[in-house]
Design a protein around this motif. Structure first.
Motif, PDB file in Angstrom:
ATOM      1  N   ASN A 160       0.819  -1.218   0.000  1.00 20.64           N
ATOM      2  CA  ASN A 160       0.000   0.000   0.000  1.00 20.64           C
ATOM      3  C   ASN A 160       0.858   1.276   0.000  1.00 20.64           C
ATOM      4  O   ASN A 160       0.373   2.358   0.261  1.00 20.64           O
ATOM      5  CB  ASN A 160      -0.940   0.018   1.206  1.00 20.64           C
ATOM      6  N   LYS A 161       2.160   1.090  -0.254  1.00 19.95           N
ATOM      7  CA  LYS A 161       3.052   2.247  -0.365  1.00 19.95           C
ATOM      8  C   LYS A 161       3.346   2.466  -1.847  1.00 19.95           C
ATOM      9  O   LYS A 161       4.249   1.836  -2.416  1.00 19.95           O
ATOM     10  CB  LYS A 161       4.355   1.994   0.413  1.00 19.95           C
ATOM     11  N   VAL A 216       7.709   0.076  -9.754  1.00 19.18           N
ATOM     12  CA  VAL A 216       6.563   0.982  -9.735  1.00 19.18           C
ATOM     13  C   VAL A 216       5.364   0.241  -9.125  1.00 19.18           C
ATOM     14  O   VAL A 216       5.159  -0.949  -9.375  1.00 19.18           O
ATOM     15  CB  VAL A 216       6.259   1.539 -11.153  1.00 19.18           C
ATOM     16  N   LEU A 217       4.649   0.938  -8.280  1.00 16.17           N
ATOM     17  CA  LEU A 217       3.496   0.363  -7.576  1.00 16.17           C
ATOM     18  C   LEU A 217       2.399   1.423  -7.565  1.00 16.17           C
ATOM     19  O   LEU A 217       2.622   2.538  -7.071  1.00 16.17           O
ATOM     20  CB  LEU A 217       3.928   0.027  -6.145  1.00 16.17           C
ATOM     21  N   VAL A 218       1.236   1.086  -8.166  1.00 16.24           N
ATOM     22  CA  VAL A 218       0.196   2.114  -8.297  1.00 16.24           C
ATOM     23  C   VAL A 218      -1.021   1.803  -7.428  1.00 16.24           C
ATOM     24  O   VAL A 218      -1.318   0.649  -7.120  1.00 16.24           O
ATOM     25  CB  VAL A 218      -0.249   2.284  -9.771  1.00 16.24           C
ATOM     26  N   SER A 219      -1.709   2.847  -7.059  1.00 12.10           N
ATOM     27  CA  SER A 219      -2.895   2.720  -6.205  1.00 12.10           C
ATOM     28  C   SER A 219      -4.120   2.441  -7.090  1.00 12.10           C
ATOM     29  O   SER A 219      -4.091   2.665  -8.297  1.00 12.10           O
ATOM     30  CB  SER A 219      -3.110   4.014  -5.433  1.00 12.10           C
ATOM     31  N   PRO A 220      -5.226   1.951  -6.466  1.00 17.12           N
ATOM     32  CA  PRO A 220      -6.461   1.704  -7.251  1.00 17.12           C
ATOM     33  C   PRO A 220      -6.998   2.994  -7.867  1.00 17.12           C
ATOM     34  O   PRO A 220      -7.744   2.936  -8.846  1.00 17.12           O
ATOM     35  CB  PRO A 220      -7.438   1.158  -6.203  1.00 17.12           C
ATOM     36  N   ASP A 221      -6.633   4.139  -7.293  1.00 11.74           N
ATOM     37  CA  ASP A 221      -7.165   5.418  -7.793  1.00 11.74           C
ATOM     38  C   ASP A 221      -6.361   5.988  -8.961  1.00 11.74           C
ATOM     39  O   ASP A 221      -6.707   7.037  -9.500  1.00 11.74           O
ATOM     40  CB  ASP A 221      -7.151   6.465  -6.669  1.00 11.74           C
ATOM     41  N   GLN A 222      -5.266   5.294  -9.305  1.00 13.71           N
ATOM     42  CA  GLN A 222      -4.401   5.856 -10.343  1.00 13.71           C
ATOM     43  C   GLN A 222      -5.108   5.829 -11.697  1.00 13.71           C
ATOM     44  O   GLN A 222      -5.639   4.784 -12.099  1.00 13.71           O
ATOM     45  CB  GLN A 222      -3.109   5.037 -10.432  1.00 13.71           C
ATOM     46  N   SER A 223      -5.111   6.941 -12.395  1.00  7.11           N
ATOM     47  CA  SER A 223      -5.772   7.020 -13.705  1.00  7.11           C
ATOM     48  C   SER A 223      -5.079   6.108 -14.699  1.00  7.11           C
ATOM     49  O   SER A 223      -3.854   5.993 -14.701  1.00  7.11           O
ATOM     50  CB  SER A 223      -5.705   8.451 -14.251  1.00  7.11           C
TER      51      SER A 223
END
Lengths: 239, 284
Positions: A160-161, A216-223
């Motif tokens: 989650n980071k 690279v690690l992206v959040s669920p909100d990433q466009s």
């Protein structure tokens, strides 16, 4: 009487000096105009130094035509320096399609050879964050405990980071990345950060290798969309 | 997959440039890859970062010297292409209008321009630089270099552990110079070990860590390998090898402490065992 004539002739020669700017040679078949002669050239040595020079050469440098090459002036005949050499195995880093919460990595191999007597340092920076545009970007990593920055690596393995960062392993990296699970963000030129050293050695090296691991690690909100940046590696020899 | 593989020489030039003078230097750049590369040239000022030769570039693009390329078809900052395995000579001219008695340090950079017009997710670029050290000093004699410190490790000089010699020399003068001299280890006034100091550049008002010169002319840590037979030793550092008196002297004693401790320990253990045995056997 003879000495008086010689004296008068000498005065005349001194009074009307000829200005010679070029040399001209001719024969029935050829006419050659030379721009200049070298005034001096060669190799001079002392116990600690060796100097090679060419003085007086016009238009120095390398010129080539279809059938000839001219090496005018300078130390073409004393090619004794070794090269500083830098290799990056691939120029494109492609993370493919990213899924939220799942870290994706790619690697690069950097290879360095330095001339006799010199170590080196490699710095790295990104032009800007990994972005679609300045308003839609993947943030640079701050690691698990918000304790890494462009000059200090820290553990980054929590799902989650979110962010973008890198690790370097191999020759000359131990001071900057003591372990392979330690990451840090690239220095961001867009935020006026100075390029940061990622590897250095103090003695000459031949084909020393550094493995860069990008993560690279992206959040669920990433466009959704294509995110881009330039990463620049700068190699300089130690003085 | 396109790659970057670039060579540049020379890696460093060191010049003295008095006011009103100019200097011209040819750099050779070689593209060792199978792909063409687009490059541009630039200059960047730097300052020393530490005593090991690392550097830190500075932001300013205002220089006290005029830099230009004298190649007929190329200007500083202009893009050019190197085809696969092509070499090219870049002739840099440096003019000093009026700077005096101060050193300046620069990198002559060749920077790769993006090969792909359309930026992909992550695209690498590379820069490679050569050092340019310029002194504008008109001093004919330099202030002598100072030996800041010499350290010998380990602290307990043991016959079987060898010795590591480290140190630092500083340059108080207003122009860069080179380390020079010899490190000599003597036993009973005879040379036991001797090495030349590696002639690293030491910048003006800066210091440099001492390394020793190997037979193949490389720098390496100054280390005396074991065994060092027991006795009194004298370490001398001379910056001028022909000087009668050394610039630094340190006397120390080497003894096989480790072996002695082991022998004493074994002897004590043996003594205790024998004593214990005698005590038991003497009991009625």
């Amino acid at each position: 009487m003879t000495s008086k004539i010689i004296f008068l002739l000498s005065i005349l020669l001194i009074s009307f000096p000829a200005t010679v700017l070029a040399q001209r040679f001719s024969s029935p078949s050829y006419l050659i105009n030379w721009g200049n002669f070298n005034l001096t050239s060669g190799s001079k040595t002392s116990p600690n130094y060796r100097l090679t020079d060419t003085v007086g050469q016009n238009a120095p440098g390398y010129s080539e035509g279809d059938s000839l090459a001219v090496k005018a002036g300078f130390q073409y005949i004393y090619d004794t320096f070794d090269y500083l050499n830098f290799t990056i195995d691939k120029l494109l880093i492609d993370f493919g399609t990213l899924e939220s919460g799942i870290g994706v990595t790619d690697t690069n191999l950097l290879t360095v050879t330095t001339p006799s007597g010199r170590g080196y340092q490699i710095t790295a920076h990104e032009d800007h964050a990994l972005w679609q545009n300045p308003n839609v970007f993947i943030p640079d990593t701050t690691c698990n405990d918000n304790n890494c920055d462009v000059n200090h690596a820290a553990i980054w393995n929590q799902s989650n980071k979110y962010g973008f960062g890198f690790n370097a392993q191999g020759d000359g990296t131990l001071s900057y990345f003591p372990a392979s699970n330690l990451f840090r963000p690239f220095a961001n030129l867009d935020q006026s950060q100075n390029p940061a050293v990622i590897a250095s050695e103090n003695t000459p090296v031949r084909n020393h290798q550094i493995i860069i691991t990008y993560k690279v690690l992206v959040s669920p909100d990433q466009s959704a969309g294509d995110y881009q940046t330039y990463i620049t590696y700068t190699l300089t020899p130690n003085y | 997959m396109p790659q970057f593989n670039l060579g540049l020489k020379p890696a460093q030039i060191e010049i003295t440039l008095e006011p009103g003078k100019s200097y011209t230097q040819a750099f050779e750049v070689t593209n060792n890859s199978n792909d063409s590369v687009i490059l541009t040239s630039s200059l960047s000022a730097w300052q020393p970062l530490d005593n090991l030769g690392n550097i830190q570039h500075q932001e300013s693009d205002q220089f006290p010297f005029n830099f230009s390329l004298v190649n007929s078809d190329l200007r500083l900052g202009q893009e050019f292409i190197l085809t696969p395995h092509q070499s090219r000579q870049l002739v840099l001219k440096i003019e000093n209008p009026d700077t005096q008695n101060v050193d300046h340090y620069f990198s002559f950079f060749l920077s790769q321009k993006p090969p792909q017009p359309q930026l992909q997710s992550g695209q690498n670029l590379a820069k490679i630089g050569a050092n340019i050290l310029i002194s504008t000093s008109t001093e004919s004699t330099l202030a002598p270099l100072n030996i800041d410190f010499i350290n010998l490790s380990p602290r307990l000089k043991d016959t079987f552990l060898g010795l590591k010699i480290t140190g630092q020399i500083s340059n108080p003068s207003s122009r860069f110079t080179h380390l020079q001299g010899k490190i000599t280890l003597k036993k009973n006034n005879e040379i036991f070990w001797e090495k030349d100091i590696y002639p690293y550049t030491v910048l003006s008002q800066n210091s440099r860590q001492i390394f020793c010169l190997t037979e193949d002319k490389h720098p390496e840590s100054c280390q005396v390998s074991a065994p060092l037979w027991p006795g009194k030793y004298q370490l001398e550092v001379r910056q001028n090898p022909s000087a009668a008196t050394p610039d630094y002297v340190n006397n120390f004693f080497v003894f096989p402490y480790l072996l002695s401790f082991i022998i004493i320990f074994v002897f004590t253990l043996f003594h205790l065992i024998v004593k214990n045995y005698q005590t038991r056997s003497s009991k009625p």
